[in-house]
Scaffold this motif. Structure first.
Motif, PDB file in Angstrom:
ATOM      1  N   TYR B 355      13.869  -4.642   9.160  1.00  0.00           N
ATOM      2  CA  TYR B 355      12.754  -3.682   9.232  1.00  0.00           C
ATOM      3  C   TYR B 355      11.890  -3.953  10.478  1.00  0.00           C
ATOM      4  N   TYR B 358      13.551  -2.560  13.429  1.00  0.00           N
ATOM      5  CA  TYR B 358      13.396  -1.096  13.442  1.00  0.00           C
ATOM      6  C   TYR B 358      12.014  -0.700  13.962  1.00  0.00           C
ATOM      7  N   ARG B 359      11.010  -1.441  13.516  1.00  0.00           N
ATOM      8  CA  ARG B 359       9.640  -1.098  13.928  1.00  0.00           C
ATOM      9  C   ARG B 359       9.430  -1.326  15.426  1.00  0.00           C
ATOM     10  N   GLY B 362      12.628   0.606  17.427  1.00  0.00           N
ATOM     11  CA  GLY B 362      12.904   2.011  17.119  1.00  0.00           C
ATOM     12  C   GLY B 362      11.630   2.838  17.108  1.00  0.00           C
ATOM     13  N   GLU B 363      10.784   2.493  16.158  1.00  0.00           N
ATOM     14  CA  GLU B 363       9.531   3.252  16.011  1.00  0.00           C
ATOM     15  C   GLU B 363       8.687   3.223  17.282  1.00  0.00           C
ATOM     16  N   ASP B 364       8.578   2.061  17.883  1.00  0.00           N
ATOM     17  CA  ASP B 364       7.744   1.937  19.085  1.00  0.00           C
ATOM     18  C   ASP B 364       8.259   2.791  20.233  1.00  0.00           C
ATOM     19  N   VAL B 366       9.775   5.706  19.733  1.00  0.00           N
ATOM     20  CA  VAL B 366       9.501   7.102  19.385  1.00  0.00           C
ATOM     21  C   VAL B 366       8.021   7.417  19.554  1.00  0.00           C
ATOM     22  N   ASN B 367       7.163   6.529  19.059  1.00  0.00           N
ATOM     23  CA  ASN B 367       5.740   6.875  19.091  1.00  0.00           C
ATOM     24  C   ASN B 367       5.052   6.501  20.396  1.00  0.00           C
ATOM     25  N   PHE B 467      16.683   6.858  14.247  1.00  0.00           N
ATOM     26  CA  PHE B 467      16.468   5.437  13.989  1.00  0.00           C
ATOM     27  C   PHE B 467      16.458   5.102  12.501  1.00  0.00           C
ATOM     28  N   LYS B 468      15.955   6.037  11.691  1.00  0.00           N
ATOM     29  CA  LYS B 468      15.875   5.735  10.263  1.00  0.00           C
ATOM     30  C   LYS B 468      17.275   5.606   9.660  1.00  0.00           C
TER      31      LYS B 468
END
Lengths: 318, 553
Positions: B355, B358-359, B362-364, B366-367, B467-468
Motif C-alpha cells: 500500500y 502504491y501511495r 502511484g497516487e503521488d 496522479v495527484n 494504479f488501483k
C-alpha cells in the motif's frame, strides 16, 4: 557558446522535445527569456504548456534539444551538463499540491528547505502579506483551493530566485490577491528576475507579459511581442457577432453604420459600438436573412486569441 | 541530503497515515488481548492424541465388545525380566575404548550391535508399529506391548544405515514434530549426557564417553522399567475393577503415552548416535553411508546437539511442555499461536508495504505530489530513492513495533523472563545462534521480503496508469506466493523464485524447507545467509530496473 548568448538572456530553450512512451509531450519548442522580463505561454488545455515547464525544471526527461540558463549550457546533446541551475528557479504548478496531513508551515518549510538562501522571517512576512499567517499551523487538508493557491504563489517568491515559473497563477484567485501578487512579482522583475507564465488566461497575461507564445499540439505556433500585445489590449471592449458570412456582414455593417469592424474567424468584431448600434445591427442582419450563431463580448480567452492570429485577422488589421 | 529530506517527509506521511495507525492499533489490541486472555494449558506428559484421535472410538468399541480380558500380569513380568536381561547384556558390551582408527571404531560398534542383537532373540528385526485400528481386544493389545520395549533397544540395528537424519528431518510437518520429539527425548533421557568426547583429528580417532553411555543406559532402563511398572499396576487395578469406559480410557492413554514417550526417547537416542558419528566423520564425508553428510552439516548438527544439551537450565527446557503442539489437549498450543502470529505479522507488513508503494509511486504521480517535489531543486534519483527509503524505514518501524507487541503478548501469556519469551519465539529453528541475533535476522528477512513486494508494486505501477488495479495485482501476487509456499514445497523451479526465500511461511511447508532449494528454513543448516544474499541481489537488480523504467515512463 557563451559569447553567442545575449548579454541579458536568462533562459533559452532550443528545439526542445519531450518524448514519453513514444508520444510527444513537447515537440521542437524554442523560446528565450531575458532577465527582468515576463514571458507568457498561452494555449488550450493539453497543448503541452505544463510539460514544457516541467521539462525546463527537469521534472520530465528531455529527449531532444538544448537548454541554456543564465549564460550557461545546462542541457545539450541528451546530456545534463549542469543540474544546479534548478536551485535558482521557483516553480508553482497548478493545481497546487501539498501534503494534506501536514500544516501550512511544515509544507512550506519542506519545500523551502531545498532553497539555498531562504529565511524564516521572509516566509513569515509573506504569510502575513497573503493572509495565511493565522493558518500557518492548520493542516493543508482544511484549506480551500484559493488558500492553497496562495501558498503555492508565496513559495515562488521566497529566496529571490533568478527565474519564476508559474502555471496558471491566477486561476481561483480574487482580484486583490492577484494585484498583490503582481506587485510582488513586478518588484522581483525590476531586480532582474525572469518570469515564465503558463496560462490560458490571456486577459491577465497581456497586462504583464512582454512576450506571449501560443502553443498548440505540443508546439509553439505563434508569438506576440510587446507591440502586438498592446493591440490586443484595445480589443477588450469589442462586441462580436458570429455569423455564417462574416466578410459580407462586415462590409454591410461598415457601409451602413460607419463603425470600425474586424473579422476574427467567423466572427465580426464591432469596434466601439454602442448598445443601440449593436441592437440595430442585429435587427439589420436578421432582416437581411443572415444566420447569426451568437453574439457576445470578446474576452480574449486563449482560444479566441489564437483564432485571432489567423492570416485573415492580420490582413484585416493591416 | 536531499534524498534524506524527501525520505523523512514521506516517512512522516506514511507513519501518520490513518491506515498505518489503524493497523497498528488493531494489531496492538489483538496482541494484547490475546496475551491477556489466552493462557496456554500446560499439561505434563505427552499423549498420542494426534495419532489416535480418529480411531479412539473404534478402539473403545472393540475393547468393550471383547468378551474376556486376559490377565497380563504374568506376561508383563516376563517381559520386564527379559528386558532387564537384554539391557544388562547390552550395557556390558558398551564399554569405553579408544579406537585405533575410524573404520575400526565403526566396525567395533557394529560388532557390539550384532552382539546385542544375538543376545536377544526375541527382539524383532523390523520397525515396531502399533496400529490401533487393528487391535481387536485388550489381549492382543498387550501382546503388542510386549514387543514394545525391545524395539527401543533394537534401534541400533534397524537404523545402522544412518538415515536417521533424513528420517528426522524429512518433510516439514514431520520435521516440526521431530523437533518436538527430539527435545522431549532429551528432556526425558539425555539432557545430562554428553556421549562423545572430542574427535582427535591428528590420529583420526574418536573417543566415546563411556561413563556417559553407561549413565544413559541406566537412565533409559530405569525409565522403561518405571513405565512398565506403571502399566502393570494400572492393569492390575483394571483387573480388580469392573470394566468401565473411564478405566479403559485411562489405560489406553497410559499405554499410548508410554509408547509415545519411549518413541521419543528412541528418537533422541537415534539422534545422539547420529551425532556421535557425525562428529567422528566430520572429515570423512563419504565413508560409511554418510554420503549426504558433509563436514558442515556434521558440525551444525553437533552444535545443535550441544546447544540443546549443554545446559540443564537452557531456556528450551522451560517451554517444552507448553510447546505441546496440539497433542495433549487438542487445543491450539501456545507455540502454534505465537508462530502463526509471527506469520501474520509478516503478511500484514507486506500488505502495508504494498500500500505504501502504491501511495508514494502511484497516487503521488496522479495527484501531482511527485511533480511538486520534482520541480524543486532535486533530481529524479533523489525522489525515487527518497521514497524508497521512506518505505523501508516505515515498514521496518512497523515490524519492530509488531514484533515488540508480539513479544509483549508472549510475555503476558507465559510470564517469566525475557529470555523465555525469546525462547518461545525462537523455539523451532534457532539452535545455532543467539536468540536475539536470530530475532534480528528474522526481522531482516521479513524486511527484505517486504521490500521485494514494494519494488514489485512499483514495477506494476509502470505497466498501466490504472494504479488501483495494479495495487490489487500486487496483493494477489503476495497471496499467491503465500499459497505457493504452502503447496509447492520442494519443486525446484519454484524454489528459484526470489519471493520463496526468507519468507516466514516456511513453517507451512515452503520450498525453502529442508527439501527445497537453499534450505532456508533451518538456521542450523546455515543456508539462510545464502538465501538472503540471493534475495538481496535479486532485489537490488529489480530495484534498479524498476527505477529506470519509472524514469522512462
Amino acid at each position: 557558446m557563451k559569447n553567442s548568448q545575449p548579454k541579458e538572456e536568462l533562459l533559452r530553450v532550443e528545439n526542445l522535445s519531450v518524448l514519453v512512451n513514444k508520444k510527444f509531450l513537447v515537440q521542437d519548442v524554442s523560446l528565450s527569456l531575458n532577465k527582468g522580463e515576463i514571458l507568457g505561454i498561452v494555449g488550450k488545455n493539453s497543448s503541452g504548456k505544463t510539460s514544457l515547464i516541467k521539462a525546463i525544471v527537469r521534472a520530465l526527461p528531455i529527449s531532444e534539444g538544448e537548454v541554456y540558463f543564465d549564460g550557461k549550457v545546462v542541457y545539450k546533446d541528451k546530456q545534463e551538463i549542469d543540474s544546479s541551475y534548478v536551485a535558482d528557479i521557483n516553480t508553482a504548478l497548478d493545481p497546487p499540491m501539498f501534503y494534506k496531513w501536514q500544516t501550512v508551515l511544515e509544507n512550506i518549510k519542506f519545500i523551502a528547505n531545498f532553497k539555498t538562501n531562504y529565511s524564516q522571517e521572509e516566509v513569515y512576512e509573506l504569510l502575513k502579506e497573503f493572509d495565511l499567517f493565522k493558518k500557518r499551523h492548520t493542516r493543508v487538508m482544511k484549506l480551500t483551493y484559493f488558500e492553497k493557491k496562495k501558498m503555492s504563489l508565496l513559495l515562488c517568491l521566497i529566496s529571490s530566485p533568478k527565474l519564476i515559473i508559474l502555471d496558471e497563477p491566477f486561476r481561483g484567485l480574487d482580484d486583490d490577491t492577484i494585484t498583490k501578487f503582481k506587485h510582488k512579482l513586478q518588484a522581483l522583475v525590476a531586480h532582474g528576475t525572469g518570469v515564465l507564465i503558463v496560462s490560458n488566461d490571456f486577459k491577465n497575461m497581456k497586462a504583464m507579459c512582454s512576450n506571449v507564445l501560443f502553443m498548440e499540439n505540443r508546439q509553439i505556433k505563434a508569438s506576440l511581442d510587446a507591440k502586438e500585445i498592446s493591440k490586443f489590449k484595445r480589443l477588450d471592449n469589442y462586441t462580436y457577432i458570429r455569423t455564417k458570412y462574416p466578410h459580407y456582414a462586415a462590409q454591410l455593417i461598415k457601409n451602413c453604420y460607419r463603425i470600425g469592424v474586424k473579422i476574427m474567424g467567423n466572427r465580426v468584431l464591432l469596434m466601439n459600438a454602442t448598445e443601440e448600434q449593436v441592437s440595430s445591427i442585429i435587427r439589420f442582419l436578421t432582416d437581411k436573412k443572415f444566420i447569426i450563431y451568437d453574439i457576445g463580448q470578446l474576452t480574449n480567452e486563449a482560444e479566441e486569441i489564437f483564432a485571432s492570429l489567423t492570416p485573415n485577422f492580420r490582413e484585416e488589421e493591416k | 541530503m536531499k534524498t534524506l529530506k524527501i525520505a523523512f517527509q514521506d516517512f512522516k506521511r506514511l507513519i501518520f497515515n490513518p491506515i498505518t495507525l489503524i493497523s497498528l492499533a488493531i494489531s496492538a489490541v489483538i496482541f494484547i488481548s490475546m496475551g491477556f486472555f489466552f493462557k496456554p494449558v500446560i499439561v505434563e506428559g505427552v499423549s498420542l492424541s494426534y495419532q489416535s484421535a480418529a480411531s479412539t472410538t473404534e478402539l473403545y468399541k472393540n475393547f468393550t465388545a471383547s468378551a474376556t480380558v486376559e490377565d497380563s500380569k504374568a506376561n508383563l513380568d516376563a517381559l520386564i525380566s527379559e528386558n532387564s536381561r537384554i539391557l544388562a547384556a547390552h550395557r556390558s558390551t558398551t564399554l569405553a575404548e579408544e579406537y585405533e582408527d575410524l573404520q575400526v571404531n565403526i566396525n567395533k560398534l557394529l560388532g557390539r550391535i550384532d552382539l546385542s542383537q544375538s543376545s536377544s532373540s526375541r527382539i524383532p528385526q523390523s520397525t515396531f508399529n502399533i496400529d490401533v485400528n487393528t487391535v481387536n481386544n485388550l489381549g492382543q493389545f498387550i501382546e503388542e506391548i510386549k514387543n514394545y520395549p525391545m524395539y527401543e533397544m533394537n534401534f541400533y540395528i534397524s537404523n545402522v544405515d544412518f538415515k536417521i537424519a533424513e528420517d528426522l528431518y524429512a518433510g516439514l510437518s514431520a520435521e516440526f514434530y521431530a523437533r518436538t520429539d527430539y527435545m522431549q527425548a532429551y528432556k526425558n533421557c539425555l539432557k545430562y549426557v554428553d556421549l562423545c568426547e572430542r574427535f582427535d583429528s591428528t590420529q583420526g580417532q574418536t573417543l566415546l564417553n563411556a561413563p556417559a553411555m553407561n549413565r544413559l543406559q541406566t537412565l533409559y532402563v530405569t525409565n522403561v522399567q518405571t513405565k512398565l511398572d506403571n502399566i502393570l499396576s494400572k492393569i492390575n487395578e483394571l483387573n480388580s475393577q469392573p470394566q468401565s469406559a473411564s478405566t479403559f480410557k485411562d489405560m489406553t492413554s497410559l499405554i499410548l503415552n508410554y509408547k509415545y514417550q519411549t518413541k521419543m526417547a528412541n528418537d533422541g537416542l537415534k539422534a545422539e548416535l547420529h551425532l556421535i558419528f557425525a562428529d567422528a566423520l566430520r572429515n570423512y564425508g563419504n565413508i560409511y553411508n554418510f554420503t549426504k553428510q558433509n563436514s558442515s552439516e556434521a558440525e551444525n548438527t553437533t552444535i545443535l546437539a550441544k546447544y540443546v544439551l549443554a545446559e540443564e537450565s537452557l531456556y528450551y527446557a522451560d517451554y517444552q511442555t507448553a510447546m505441546s503442539f496440539n497433542r495433549v489437549t487438542g487445543k491450539i498450543s501456545a507455540y502454534d499461536v505465537t508462530y502463526t502470529l509471527m506469520c501474520i505479522v509478516g503478511l500484514i507488513t507486506i500488505c502495508i508495504g504494498i500500500y505504501f508503494a502504491y501511495r508514494l509511486y502511484g497516487e503521488d504521480r496522479v495527484n501531482g505530489k511527485m511533480d511538486m517535489v520534482l520541480t524543486q531543486n532535486v533530481s529524479f534519483n533523489n525522489v525515487f530513492t527518497g521514497k524508497f527509503i521512506a518505505i523501508l524505514l516505515s515498514t521496518l518501524l512497523l515490524l519492530v513495533v509488531f514484533f515488540a507487541l508480539f513479544l509483549g503478548s508472549g510475555f503476558m501469556m507465559y510470564g517469566g523472563t525475557f529470555s523465555n519469551i525469546l525462547a518461545v519465539y525462537n523455539l523451532s529453528s534457532a539452535y545455532k545462534i543467539n536468540p536475539i541475533a536470530y530475532l534480528l535476522l528474522k526481522l531482516a528477512c521479513v524486511e527484505l521480503e517486504v521490500l521485494f513486494y514494494v519494488i514489485l508494486t512499483i514495477f506494476l505501477m509502470n505497466i498501466t496508469r490504472h494504479f488501483k488495479i495494479m495495487l490489487i495485482v500486487g496483493y494477489s501476487v503476495a497471496l499467491i506466493a503465500f499459497l505457493c509456499n504452502m503447496f509447492l514445497s520442494g519443486i525446484f523451479v519454484y524454489t528459484l523464485l526470489p519471493f520463496v526465500h526468507t519468507n516466514l511461511f516456511s513453517f507451512f511447508g515452503g520450498a525453502t524447507s529442508s527439501i527445497g532449494f537453499l534450505n532456508t528454513m533451518f538456521i542450523a543448516n546455515g543456508n539462510i545467509y545464502i538465501s538472503m544474499l540471493y534475495y538481496l541481489i535479486i532485489t537490488v537488480a529489480f530495484y534498479n530496473f524498476t527505477k529506470q523504467l519509472f524514469r522512462r515512463n
